[in-house]
Enzyme design. Structure first.
Site, PDB file in Angstrom:
ATOM      1  N   ALA A 205     -17.241  31.718 -13.084  1.00  0.00           N
ATOM      2  CA  ALA A 205     -16.197  31.672 -12.047  1.00  0.00           C
ATOM      3  C   ALA A 205     -14.941  32.460 -12.396  1.00  0.00           C
ATOM      4  O   ALA A 205     -14.214  32.885 -11.500  1.00  0.00           O
ATOM      5  CB  ALA A 205     -15.816  30.212 -11.789  1.00  0.00           C
ATOM      6  N   CYS A 330     -14.805  41.047 -25.401  1.00  0.00           N
ATOM      7  CA  CYS A 330     -15.554  40.570 -26.568  1.00  0.00           C
ATOM      8  C   CYS A 330     -15.512  41.571 -27.708  1.00  0.00           C
ATOM      9  O   CYS A 330     -15.654  41.209 -28.858  1.00  0.00           O
ATOM     10  CB  CYS A 330     -17.010  40.345 -26.228  1.00  0.00           C
ATOM     11  SG  CYS A 330     -17.194  39.379 -24.788  1.00  0.00           S
TER      12      CYS A 330
HETATM   13  N1  PLP Z   1     -21.779  39.356 -18.800  1.00  0.00           N
HETATM   14  C1  PLP Z   1     -20.860  40.244 -18.367  1.00  0.00           C
HETATM   15  C2  PLP Z   1     -21.308  41.485 -17.677  1.00  0.00           C
HETATM   16  C3  PLP Z   1     -19.492  39.994 -18.584  1.00  0.00           C
HETATM   17  O1  PLP Z   1     -18.594  40.872 -18.155  1.00  0.00           O
HETATM   18  C4  PLP Z   1     -19.124  38.805 -19.265  1.00  0.00           C
HETATM   19  C5  PLP Z   1     -17.701  38.541 -19.569  1.00  0.00           C
HETATM   20  O2  PLP Z   1     -16.929  39.420 -19.799  1.00  0.00           O
HETATM   21  C6  PLP Z   1     -20.127  37.906 -19.672  1.00  0.00           C
HETATM   22  C7  PLP Z   1     -21.435  38.224 -19.412  1.00  0.00           C
HETATM   23  C8  PLP Z   1     -19.775  36.616 -20.348  1.00  0.00           C
HETATM   24  O3  PLP Z   1     -19.116  35.791 -19.442  1.00  0.00           O
HETATM   25  P1  PLP Z   1     -18.419  34.413 -19.898  1.00  0.00           P
HETATM   26  O4  PLP Z   1     -17.154  34.804 -20.544  1.00  0.00           O
HETATM   27  O5  PLP Z   1     -18.209  33.648 -18.639  1.00  0.00           O
HETATM   28  O6  PLP Z   1     -19.354  33.732 -20.803  1.00  0.00           O
END
Ligand code: PLP
Length: 386
Positions: A205, A330
């Site tokens: 979300a 990340c």
């Molecule tokens: N996948 C993609 C393409 C994303 O951009 C992100 C978050 O940046 C994620 C997965 C991981 O999402 P979450 O932070 O909700 O775990």
């Protein structure tokens, strides 16, 4: 905190005030705070009813049914549940291959690294230099030993869009599970999952003005039921697939945020397209600029650019009034270079010259004009000191 121009919407979005208002009704003694698994009293039943309403709403918006929605804590958890859930249940010597791409989010790549240690063989499809998965290449890699294909819809670093419709059709033809990481597309693109051959789809979300800490795994209801081994064991919530007390306020927040995003989707995408065009037209003549990915088949919300011989960390220091990033959130804490840009074939030097700018609901024309002006000034200053 001094207010910066926020252009990092791909990493997260602020909660929309309308969403927060709704969430506030599900937390305190005056509101609906009960445990949705407490069937013995009205507090629990009210909470359960609210969740089921939210589940139906979310399902309707993505073209699924409520039985197909599992609530999780994040897209990362949904992705882990999808991939590990399939592997733990269907992996055997006849079915041992998972196909993914080199430009997936770390949530997919690290999950694949983990299952590799269990003996699963991973095939990585290399992107074309425009950042799109080559469908012929993908199809050629599928054999009768393939269990699962996991490909993202929109890339979080460069914004390129994969044809998940066509990939779904290929997987369906070959009778292989297909998982889509749709974290950057839900709330920005309309999906109609009942018309698509997608078995599993993950999102969260906080990419569409909902709260952090809540996500969905969509699991298609098929004739041969898809059975996922759970990762969390406990009270058996979410049909036993994902135990843990449901976060009612988060789920309400996600559902409200998705409704707003869906209602405003067309108008907003048009507005953002104009802003991205304005940004690109305003900077494309800066000497040494290059675009990562492509403009034609990419999300209007994300642009990834570089300036030859300008180290991105220095550029970001110069652009101190603008919040942007060098790659995904990340990667930005660790000294890793972007694996996505690497997969496009960029040299280390060009990777370190690249920045990601991502636009969103609160981005204005004025902010884009300031960003263009500041980019010119910053690059001029850095070049003068080289
Ligand atoms: N996948 C993609 C393409 C994303 O951009 C992100 C978050 O940046 C994620 C997965 C991981 O999402 P979450 O932070 O909700 O775990």
């Amino acid at each position: 905190m001094k207010k910066l121009i926020y252009l990092d919407y791909a990493s997260t979005t602020p909660v929309d005030k309308r969403v927060l208002e709704k969430m506030n009704n599900y937390l305190t003694i005056e509101g609906i705070f009960g445990n949705p698994s407490s069937y013995t009293h009205a507090y629990g039943i009210e909470a359960k009813n609210a969740i089921e309403k939210a589940r139906i709403n979310i399902a309707n918006i993505i073209g699924g049914t409520e039985e197909e929605i599992i609530f999780t804590s994040s897209a990362t958890e949904s992705i882990n549940l999808a991939i590990k859930g399939i592997i733990y249940n269907y992996f055997n010597c006849q079915k041992e291959y998972v196909i993914t791409s080199t430009s997936e989010h770390k949530a997919v790549l690290e999950t694949c690294n983990f299952i590799k240690k269990l003996g699963v063989k991973i095939i990585y499809i290399q992107n074309s230099n425009t950042g799109i998965i080559n469908l012929n290449l993908l199809e050629k890699q599928i054999t009768n030993k393939t269990i699962l294909v996991s490909i993202m819809h929109i890339n979080n670093e460069i914004g390129t869009i994969n044809d998940i419709n066509k990939i779904g059709n290929i997987c369906k033809k070959k009778n292989i599970f297909f998982h889509v990481d749709a974290t950057q597309s839900v709330g920005k693109y309309s999906l109609n999952l009942k018309e698509m051959n997608i078995d599993l789809l993950s999102f969260s979300a906080h990419k569409f003005y909902g709260p952090k800490g809540i996500g969905v795994l969509y699991i298609k209801k098929t004739k041969d039921k898809i059975i996922l081994s759970p990762l969390l064991h406990g009270g058996g919530q979410e049909k036993g697939i994902r135990s843990g007390t449901l976060a009612v306020h988060q789920i309400i927040g996600m559902s409200t945020a998705l409704s707003i995003a869906n209602d405003e989707l067309k108008k907003e995408k048009k507005r953002i397209k104009i802003l991205k065009k304005k940004l690109w037209n305003g900077i494309k003549n800066i000497s040494g600029i290059y675009l990562n990915g492509n403009l034609k088949n990419s999300s209007p919300y994300i642009i990834n650019i570089g300036f030859k011989n300008i180290f991105n960390k220095i550029l970001m220091i110069e652009l101190k009034n603008i919040a942007i990033s060098s790659s995904s959130a990340c990667n930005s804490n660790i000294h890793n270079t972007s694996h996505v840009l690497k997969s496009l074939g960029l040299t280390e030097k060009l990777i370190h010259n690249s920045i990601r700018i991502s636009l969103g609901r609160f981005t204005t024309k004025k902010e884009i004009s300031i960003t263009i002006k500041n980019l010119y000034l910053a690059i001029k200053k850095i070049r003068k000191n080289l």
